[in-house]
Design a protein around this motif. Structure first.
Motif, PDB file in Angstrom:
ATOM      1  N   PRO A  94       0.815  -1.217   0.000  1.00 15.91           N
ATOM      2  CA  PRO A  94       0.000   0.000   0.000  1.00 15.91           C
ATOM      3  C   PRO A  94       0.848   1.266   0.000  1.00 15.91           C
ATOM      4  CG  PRO A  94      -0.968  -1.602   1.481  1.00 15.91           C
ATOM      5  CD  PRO A  94       0.354  -2.169   1.039  1.00 15.91           C
ATOM      6  N   GLU A  95       1.926   1.273   0.793  1.00 15.59           N
ATOM      7  CA  GLU A  95       2.791   2.450   0.883  1.00 15.59           C
ATOM      8  C   GLU A  95       3.480   2.726  -0.460  1.00 15.59           C
ATOM      9  OE1 GLU A  95       2.831  -0.103   3.010  1.00 15.59           O
ATOM     10  OE2 GLU A  95       1.879   0.875   4.744  1.00 15.59           O
ATOM     11  N   GLU A  96       3.876   1.662  -1.164  1.00 17.42           N
ATOM     12  CA  GLU A  96       4.522   1.838  -2.464  1.00 17.42           C
ATOM     13  C   GLU A  96       3.553   2.396  -3.494  1.00 17.42           C
ATOM     14  OE1 GLU A  96       7.599  -1.881  -1.649  1.00 17.42           O
ATOM     15  OE2 GLU A  96       5.962  -2.093  -3.103  1.00 17.42           O
ATOM     16  N   LEU A  97       2.314   1.912  -3.475  1.00 17.04           N
ATOM     17  CA  LEU A  97       1.304   2.428  -4.406  1.00 17.04           C
ATOM     18  C   LEU A  97       1.027   3.909  -4.142  1.00 17.04           C
ATOM     19  CD1 LEU A  97      -1.246  -0.532  -4.485  1.00 17.04           C
ATOM     20  CD2 LEU A  97       0.273   0.186  -6.329  1.00 17.04           C
ATOM     21  N   ILE A  98       1.012   4.288  -2.881  1.00 15.50           N
ATOM     22  CA  ILE A  98       0.792   5.690  -2.532  1.00 15.50           C
ATOM     23  C   ILE A  98       1.908   6.557  -3.106  1.00 15.50           C
ATOM     24  CG2 ILE A  98       0.790   7.336  -0.602  1.00 15.50           C
ATOM     25  CD1 ILE A  98      -0.636   5.137   1.046  1.00 15.50           C
ATOM     26  N   ARG A  99       3.154   6.091  -2.985  1.00 17.62           N
ATOM     27  CA  ARG A  99       4.284   6.883  -3.491  1.00 17.62           C
ATOM     28  C   ARG A  99       4.290   6.941  -5.022  1.00 17.62           C
ATOM     29  NH1 ARG A  99       6.990   4.281   0.921  1.00 17.62           N
ATOM     30  NH2 ARG A  99       7.982   2.760  -0.465  1.00 17.62           N
ATOM     31  N   VAL A 100       3.907   5.827  -5.674  1.00 10.97           N
ATOM     32  CA  VAL A 100       3.814   5.840  -7.137  1.00 10.97           C
ATOM     33  C   VAL A 100       2.767   6.859  -7.574  1.00 10.97           C
ATOM     34  CG1 VAL A 100       3.090   4.523  -9.170  1.00 10.97           C
ATOM     35  CG2 VAL A 100       4.592   3.454  -7.479  1.00 10.97           C
ATOM     36  N   ALA A 101       1.616   6.839  -6.916  1.00  9.83           N
ATOM     37  CA  ALA A 101       0.541   7.768  -7.264  1.00  9.83           C
ATOM     38  C   ALA A 101       0.975   9.209  -7.065  1.00  9.83           C
ATOM     39  CB  ALA A 101      -0.701   7.468  -6.415  1.00  9.83           C
ATOM     40  N   GLN A 102       1.745   9.452  -6.019  1.00 11.39           N
ATOM     41  CA  GLN A 102       2.205  10.806  -5.734  1.00 11.39           C
ATOM     42  C   GLN A 102       3.169  11.296  -6.815  1.00 11.39           C
ATOM     43  OE1 GLN A 102       3.777  11.246  -1.796  1.00 11.39           O
ATOM     44  NE2 GLN A 102       4.352  13.379  -2.081  1.00 11.39           N
ATOM     45  N   VAL A 103       4.119  10.460  -7.187  1.00 12.92           N
ATOM     46  CA  VAL A 103       5.114  10.863  -8.192  1.00 12.92           C
ATOM     47  C   VAL A 103       4.475  11.009  -9.571  1.00 12.92           C
ATOM     48  CG1 VAL A 103       7.183  10.119  -9.434  1.00 12.92           C
ATOM     49  CG2 VAL A 103       7.081   9.908  -6.945  1.00 12.92           C
ATOM     50  N   ALA A 104       3.531  10.109  -9.893  1.00 15.07           N
ATOM     51  CA  ALA A 104       2.942  10.102 -11.238  1.00 15.07           C
ATOM     52  C   ALA A 104       1.758  11.042 -11.380  1.00 15.07           C
ATOM     53  CB  ALA A 104       2.517   8.685 -11.606  1.00 15.07           C
ATOM     54  N   GLY A 105       1.206  11.511 -10.249  1.00 14.02           N
ATOM     55  CA  GLY A 105       0.067  12.409 -10.336  1.00 14.02           C
ATOM     56  C   GLY A 105      -1.243  11.713 -10.635  1.00 14.02           C
TER      57      GLY A 105
END
Length: 305
Positions: A52-63
């Motif tokens: 879950p934490e990795e998906l959150i960071r991907v979403a943040q970087v990718a917008g």
């Protein structure tokens, strides 16, 4: 907010589309999301799952939203209420590079305003934080007020991403409700910054300086998530038979009040946790004695940096 690449049929293929759309080498993308490149490669191949934490960071970087990564759409019928389109970061018809620059400005502004306060931050400060000129900031945003409105939408997205990433993994309604509340604690730099933006928005709305509609849309999403979880718990017979809107109003008001106390140094996060858990066990759970052990939540809020 721009959704990169085609909507495909798996989270890993959508993450791959995010990497391709970012224009970054995979190694650099892994660095930006704080993940070892080997682990990213394994996740993209399907030999490990994104946390879950990795998906959150991907979403943040990718917008994008975590929900888009999981399902290919921003809408969700799961345990986290979907924000209205207007309460998420504004979408613009522009290329990936322009969208990336816009996100960088919003994120830099978010941190600056959270730390120094809206009235103390100048466009020149935002430009310096982004390594660009004031003219470049004004190319994307006509006024500082417009930027401030976007920082609240960014906060709404962060909360939505956290909830979508983890709430679906918790089956018991009481555990899920406590976890939802824990996701909102002003813990760590990110949690405190998010609360600072909300607190400043409340103040600006009260004095007519910020959009009441923007605030209402964002807050309604949080309230609706709490309300929906309470309804599910009542349907399963583990929450008391009291109007769900009463319980949701009381619980969200308690979270709001303690959040302000924590942010202003009048209470600790541990104190906030203690009182809110007691309220949930005493006023919402049907059987607090048997459910308490099943519904324990982590000692630290999940978005601690």
């Amino acid at each position: 907010m721009t959704t990169p690449g085609p909507e495909t049929d798996s989270p890993r293929s959508r993450v791959r589309a995010c990497i391709e759309g970012s224009g970054l080498p995979q190694r650099e993308f892994a660095k930006r999301i704080g993940l070892d490149e080997t682990k990213l490669s394994k996740a993209l191949k399907g030999t490990r799952r994104f946390s879950p934490e990795e998906l959150i960071r991907v979403a943040q970087v990718a917008g994008v939203t975590v929900n888009w990564l999981l399902s290919g759409a921003d809408d969700t019928s799961g345990p986290a209420a979907t924000p209205t389109a207007k309460s998420l970061p504004t979408r613009h018809r522009e290329g990936q590079e322009q969208a990336k620059k816009r996100r960088e400005i919003i994120e830099a502004s978010w941190w600056l305003i959270a730390e120094k306060g809206y009235n103390s931050v100048r466009i020149a400060d935002i430009a310096a934080a982004c390594g660009t000129s004031s003219a470049s900031i004004h190319y994307y945003f006509a006024t500082k007020r417009e930027i401030f409105e976007e920082t609240l939408r960014y906060s709404v997205k962060l909360a939505f991403d956290r909830q979508v990433a983890s709430l679906h993994t918790i089956a018991h309604p009481l555990a899920r409700l406590k976890h939802l509340v824990a996701l909102q604690f002003p813990t760590g730099n990110t949690g405190r910054a998010e609360w600072s933006i909300w607190l400043q928005t409340w103040s600006e709305v009260a004095t007519g300086g910020a959009s009441k509609e923007n605030h209402t849309q964002g807050y309604r999403r949080w309230y609706q998530t709490v309300f929906d979880l309470i309804v599910v718990g009542q349907q399963e017979g583990v929450f008391v038979d009291v109007p769900a809107d009463y319980l949701a109003t009381e619980l969200t008001s308690l979270v709001d009040g303690f959040g302000i106390k924590v942010l202003t140094g009048m209470a600790s996060t541990a104190t906030m946790r203690h009182h809110i858990e007691r309220f949930i066990d005493r006023s919402i759970a049907v059987d607090s004695q048997s459910s308490e052990s099943q519904a324990a939540i982590p000692e630290e809020a999940p978005h601690e940096p």
